[in-house]
Write a protein that holds these residues in place. Sequence first.
Motif, PDB file in Angstrom:
ATOM      1  N   UNK A 256      -9.101  21.817   6.366  1.00  0.00           N
ATOM      2  CA  UNK A 256     -10.191  20.900   6.719  1.00  0.00           C
ATOM      3  C   UNK A 256      -9.645  19.594   7.295  1.00  0.00           C
ATOM      4  N   UNK A 257      -8.648  19.029   6.633  1.00  0.00           N
ATOM      5  CA  UNK A 257      -8.079  17.760   7.100  1.00  0.00           C
ATOM      6  C   UNK A 257      -7.320  17.972   8.413  1.00  0.00           C
ATOM      7  N   UNK A 258      -6.690  19.128   8.552  1.00  0.00           N
ATOM      8  CA  UNK A 258      -5.951  19.421   9.790  1.00  0.00           C
ATOM      9  C   UNK A 258      -6.890  19.408  10.988  1.00  0.00           C
ATOM     10  N   UNK A 259      -7.992  20.155  10.890  1.00  0.00           N
ATOM     11  CA  UNK A 259      -8.961  20.203  11.987  1.00  0.00           C
ATOM     12  C   UNK A 259     -10.237  20.863  11.470  1.00  0.00           C
ATOM     13  N   UNK A 260     -11.201  20.062  11.034  1.00  0.00           N
ATOM     14  CA  UNK A 260     -12.417  20.602  10.435  1.00  0.00           C
ATOM     15  C   UNK A 260     -13.125  21.655  11.289  1.00  0.00           C
ATOM     16  N   UNK A 261     -13.141  21.443  12.605  1.00  0.00           N
ATOM     17  CA  UNK A 261     -13.840  22.394  13.478  1.00  0.00           C
ATOM     18  C   UNK A 261     -13.183  23.768  13.518  1.00  0.00           C
ATOM     19  N   UNK A 262     -11.898  23.849  13.228  1.00  0.00           N
ATOM     20  CA  UNK A 262     -11.234  25.151  13.176  1.00  0.00           C
ATOM     21  C   UNK A 262     -11.585  25.897  11.891  1.00  0.00           C
ATOM     22  N   UNK A 263     -11.884  25.158  10.840  1.00  0.00           N
ATOM     23  CA  UNK A 263     -12.246  25.780   9.572  1.00  0.00           C
ATOM     24  C   UNK A 263     -13.716  26.170   9.548  1.00  0.00           C
TER      25      UNK A 263
ATOM     26  N   UNK B 275       0.836  -1.186   0.000  1.00  0.00           N
ATOM     27  CA  UNK B 275       0.000   0.000   0.000  1.00  0.00           C
ATOM     28  C   UNK B 275       0.875   1.241   0.000  1.00  0.00           C
ATOM     29  N   UNK B 276       0.507   2.210  -0.788  1.00  0.00           N
ATOM     30  CA  UNK B 276       1.225   3.478  -0.778  1.00  0.00           C
ATOM     31  C   UNK B 276       0.858   4.213   0.512  1.00  0.00           C
ATOM     32  N   UNK B 277       1.627   5.243   0.825  1.00  0.00           N
ATOM     33  CA  UNK B 277       1.301   6.044   2.003  1.00  0.00           C
ATOM     34  C   UNK B 277      -0.073   6.684   1.838  1.00  0.00           C
ATOM     35  N   UNK B 278      -0.397   7.093   0.631  1.00  0.00           N
ATOM     36  CA  UNK B 278      -1.714   7.672   0.372  1.00  0.00           C
ATOM     37  C   UNK B 278      -2.825   6.694   0.660  1.00  0.00           C
ATOM     38  N   UNK B 279      -2.649   5.443   0.230  1.00  0.00           N
ATOM     39  CA  UNK B 279      -3.642   4.395   0.513  1.00  0.00           C
ATOM     40  C   UNK B 279      -3.814   4.211   2.022  1.00  0.00           C
ATOM     41  N   UNK B 280      -2.700   4.188   2.725  1.00  0.00           N
ATOM     42  CA  UNK B 280      -2.775   3.990   4.179  1.00  0.00           C
ATOM     43  C   UNK B 280      -3.471   5.166   4.858  1.00  0.00           C
ATOM     44  N   UNK B 281      -3.200   6.388   4.403  1.00  0.00           N
ATOM     45  CA  UNK B 281      -3.851   7.557   4.987  1.00  0.00           C
ATOM     46  C   UNK B 281      -5.336   7.593   4.629  1.00  0.00           C
ATOM     47  N   UNK B 282      -5.657   7.179   3.415  1.00  0.00           N
ATOM     48  CA  UNK B 282      -7.045   7.140   2.960  1.00  0.00           C
ATOM     49  C   UNK B 282      -7.859   6.116   3.745  1.00  0.00           C
ATOM     50  N   UNK B 283      -7.213   5.112   4.282  1.00  0.00           N
ATOM     51  CA  UNK B 283      -7.891   4.007   4.964  1.00  0.00           C
ATOM     52  C   UNK B 283      -8.899   4.507   5.994  1.00  0.00           C
ATOM     53  N   UNK B 284      -8.544   5.526   6.761  1.00  0.00           N
ATOM     54  CA  UNK B 284      -9.454   6.035   7.793  1.00  0.00           C
ATOM     55  C   UNK B 284     -10.624   6.812   7.190  1.00  0.00           C
ATOM     56  N   UNK B 285     -10.484   7.306   5.972  1.00  0.00           N
ATOM     57  CA  UNK B 285     -11.539   8.096   5.324  1.00  0.00           C
ATOM     58  C   UNK B 285     -12.571   7.216   4.625  1.00  0.00           C
ATOM     59  N   UNK B 286     -12.133   6.056   4.186  1.00  0.00           N
ATOM     60  CA  UNK B 286     -12.985   5.222   3.341  1.00  0.00           C
ATOM     61  C   UNK B 286     -14.185   4.640   4.065  1.00  0.00           C
ATOM     62  N   UNK B 287     -14.191   4.682   5.366  1.00  0.00           N
ATOM     63  CA  UNK B 287     -15.373   4.219   6.103  1.00  0.00           C
ATOM     64  C   UNK B 287     -16.579   5.110   5.789  1.00  0.00           C
ATOM     65  N   UNK B 288     -16.327   6.368   5.475  1.00  0.00           N
ATOM     66  CA  UNK B 288     -17.419   7.326   5.257  1.00  0.00           C
ATOM     67  C   UNK B 288     -17.505   7.865   3.832  1.00  0.00           C
TER      68      UNK B 288
END
Length: 122
Positions: free
Chosen positions: A86-93, A23-36
């Motif tokens: 947004x990715x850093x902290x959605x509530x701050x944006x 898995x690329x680093x992008x795939x691994x980072x995307x892993x947590x997003x793909x649930x939603x």
Amino acid sequence: MAIALISFGGLAAERSNAAAPKLSQGDRLWFQCRACHTLKKNEPHKLGPNLHGFINAKAATRPGFKYSKALTTSGIVWNDAELDQWIKKPNDLLKGHRMNYAGMTDASKRALLIKYLKEKTR
């Protein structure tokens, strides 16, 4: 006999690792997003919207997804800078959105994830 088994076990592990896709680093980072979220054209929305074609698009414009009023009226355009915030902290944006995500503090990981999203959502 024990040495032979250990050696054989090492070979088996080596072979199975070589056969498994990396898995690329992008795939691994995307892993947590793909649930939603989904990425490809015509894939269904999940808890969050499908992201195909969202780069440089106005926020809250995916047809068939019910967005929060906060996001619909935000005026956000998903460029690199807005996405990074947004990715850093959605509530701050933006206050009042419905995305349940605390954020990603590591700037280099955010950059990798944004690059991955840009590649996968065209």
